[in-house]
Design an enzyme around this catalytic site. Structure first.
Site, short mmCIF file in Angstrom:
data_model
loop_
_atom_site.label_atom_id
_atom_site.label_comp_id
_atom_site.label_asym_id
_atom_site.label_seq_id
_atom_site.Cartn_x
_atom_site.Cartn_y
_atom_site.Cartn_z
N CYS A 138 -5.82 -6.55 4.56
CA CYS A 138 -7.01 -6.58 5.43
C CYS A 138 -8.05 -7.58 4.92
CB CYS A 138 -7.64 -5.19 5.53
SG CYS A 138 -6.53 -3.92 6.17
N VAL A 175 15.62 -6.26 -0.11
CA VAL A 175 16.68 -5.32 0.23
C VAL A 175 17.28 -5.74 1.56
CG1 VAL A 175 17.22 -2.93 0.81
CG2 VAL A 175 15.66 -3.44 -1.09
N ARG A 221 3.27 1.56 -16.39
CA ARG A 221 3.36 2.99 -16.06
C ARG A 221 4.80 3.39 -15.75
NH1 ARG A 221 0.76 4.82 -11.79
NH2 ARG A 221 -0.01 6.70 -12.79
N ALA A 244 0.80 -1.23 0.00
CA ALA A 244 0.00 0.00 0.00
C ALA A 244 0.83 1.27 0.00
CB ALA A 244 -0.95 -0.02 1.19
N ALA A 245 1.67 1.47 1.02
CA ALA A 245 2.41 2.72 1.13
C ALA A 245 3.42 2.87 0.00
CB ALA A 245 3.11 2.80 2.48
N ASP A 291 3.00 0.53 7.67
CA ASP A 291 3.05 -0.16 8.96
C ASP A 291 4.42 -0.11 9.63
OD1 ASP A 291 0.48 -0.80 8.33
OD2 ASP A 291 0.81 -2.95 8.05
N TRP A 302 -33.05 9.81 18.14
CA TRP A 302 -31.74 10.14 18.69
C TRP A 302 -30.78 9.01 18.34
CZ3 TRP A 302 -29.76 14.46 20.96
CH2 TRP A 302 -30.67 15.45 21.32
N TYR A 349 -31.78 11.13 9.70
CA TYR A 349 -32.72 10.28 10.44
C TYR A 349 -33.84 9.82 9.54
CZ TYR A 349 -36.97 9.07 12.92
OH TYR A 349 -38.11 8.44 13.30
#
Length: 465
Positions: A52, A89, A79, A18-19, A294, A445, A437
């Site tokens: 996930c 690494v 790309r 992801a990152a 992470d 409520w 609501y």
């Protein structure tokens, strides 16, 4: 006439999920291949996937592994991002601005120079230092490769007894997955209740629901060893006074930041072992190194302290911020309020902000209230019960945290509190929120507002001489 061309910069990304790949993709949107070369190293077989989603793939809710993959290596390469799979690494040379990598299939090693470096090494499952923890049939679940290995074990195992060690998010989700696969599931948990991200009184509700589903919950139990049979495979999980037969064991103890590379290179780490960055996600003290996902620690906007939270939502945001900054723009990641939501079968579990012990640890005085409500108007069909717990700061009334446990319609209500926390609202201010609501969606409520009213009243009562 000056015919010289500006040298093309090279961005090296360590980690292909992801990152890392969000950073690479965003940087590519801002700079073309004639300006920026991008090389991404990934030690696994996949890129840009949903970790996930692994419990739901294992449990059969997601039938095809590829549905968890947002963008394949081939799509990244199209790309002009040079993705190198099965390449780990092994060393950072920060002074020389280069990284050493090893091809995991051939064993060949090489150095790759960089101008800018992104560390997105993620987290690793906590594997206890116990006899038998590495035996066949014992699995951690963090990557798609881990998920596939577990599925292969389930397919080749004749017995139907599973033990999950740990009862956090991973543990309860994997318990559900194994239950859906037809296994007899035991969860061994060293805490007093499952879901230590909740206060014990809310975790008790999760305990009751899991027991009602046929899952055997064993709390206050420390695993001492994992027993193996004559064939070397797992056969049981042992605590101090009991043994629990197991044909497969899943470790759901949690994860730690994967920062061995960073530690060896002398980069700054926090108290939880994660990399420390500034708001631009640049590693503190390094102009040419960024980190996200992470493997980093983030600022908790409620407590003001650094935390380690392993979530794909944060990782993708980190990547966007890093890619923007690497690509010549400007972006920041301000911090988090600690929002998370999960489920076990039809029970929804959500939290945001601080628990009671978190608030005490940072020296906050607070009031705590708990209310019972329903997901819809009580007279509307299929209205389901919901428990909401709210913490507010004594005297100021500032919202500190919310926990919700209930059935359909409970979990995502935590987003109301997440927005309120981010905005620094008080419980009193929350009571005036103009929420939608209609009887099919909520009572007049909303349950979160009922809790806010009760918390605001308790704060006011504490101010009375």
């Amino acid at each position: 006439m000056n015919m010289s061309r500006t040298r093309r910069e090279r961005l090296v990304v360590i980690g292909g999920d992801a990152a890392g790949m969000s950073a690479a993709s965003q940087a590519r949107r801002l700079k073309g291949p004639d300006e920026l070369e991008i090389v991404a190293f990934e030690r696994g077989h996949f890129t840009s996937y949903s970790a996930c989603g692994i419990p739901y793939w294992v449990g059969g809710d997601v039938t095809d592994r590829d549905r968890l993959i947002a963008r394949t290596p081939e799509e990244h390469r199209a790309r002009d991002i040079d993705v190198r799979l099965r390449t780990e690494v092994t060393e950072l040379d920060l002074d020389g601005r280069r990284v050493r990598s090893r091809d995991l299939d051939s064993g060949a090693e090489s150095w790759t120079p960089y101008d800018k470096l992104v560390i997105a090494t993620g987290a690793r499952p906590i594997r206890p230092d116990l006899p038998g923890a590495d035996a066949p049939g014992v699995h951690g679940v963090q990557t798609l490769d881990d998920g596939q290995a577990l599925l292969d074990t389930l397919a080749g195992t004749r017995g139907r007894r599973a033990v999950v060690v740990g009862a956090g998010y991973i543990g309860v989700e994997m318990a559900e997955a194994l239950l859906n696969r037809g296994y007899e599931v035991t969860v061994v948990n060293r805490g007093s209740e499952p879901m230590s991200t909740l206060d014990p009184d809310m975790g008790c509700l999760v305990h009751e629901a899991m027991t009602g589903l046929g899952i055997t919950m064993v709390n206050d139990a420390e695993v001492t060893k994992i027993l193996t049979g004559d064939d070397g495979r797992v056969r049981a999980v042992a605590t101090q006074d009991r043994e629990f037969p197991a044909d497969v064991v899943v470790l759901g103890i949690g994860v730690r930041p994967e920062t061995a590379l960073a530690r060896a290179a002398g980069l700054p780490l926090g108290t939880h072992g994660g990399l420390l960055t500034d708001r631009s996600m640049r590693v503190r003290g390094r102009e040419d190194v960024w980190a996200g996902g992470d493997c980093v620690e983030v600022l908790d906007l409620v407590s003001g302290q650094e935390r380690h939270i392993a979530l794909g939502t944060h990782a993708n945001k980190h990547g966007q911020v890093i890619g923007t900054n690497v690509g010549g723009g400007y972006a920041t990641f301000p911090g988090v309020v600690g929002t998370a939501v999960s489920k076990v079968c039809d029970l929804e579990i959500a939290r945001t902000g601080l628990r009671e012990k978190d608030a005490r640890r940072v020296g906050l005085r607070f009031v705590a209230v708990t209310i019972e409500s329903t997901s819809r108007a009580g007279y509307y069909p299929n209205a389901s019960p919901m428990t909401v717990k709210m913490l507010a700061e004594l005297r100021t009334g500032r919202l500190l945290g919310v926990q919700i446990v209930g059935r359909e319609g409970a979990g995502k209500r935590v987003d109301i509190a997440a927005v309120a926390l981010t905005a620094g609202m008080t419980a009193e201010q929350m009571t005036t929120l103009d929420l939608g609501y209609a009887p099919p969606f909520s009572p007049v409520w909303d349950p979160v507002l009922v809790a806010a009213r009760k918390a605001a009243a308790k704060v006011r009562g504490s101010l009375t001489p």
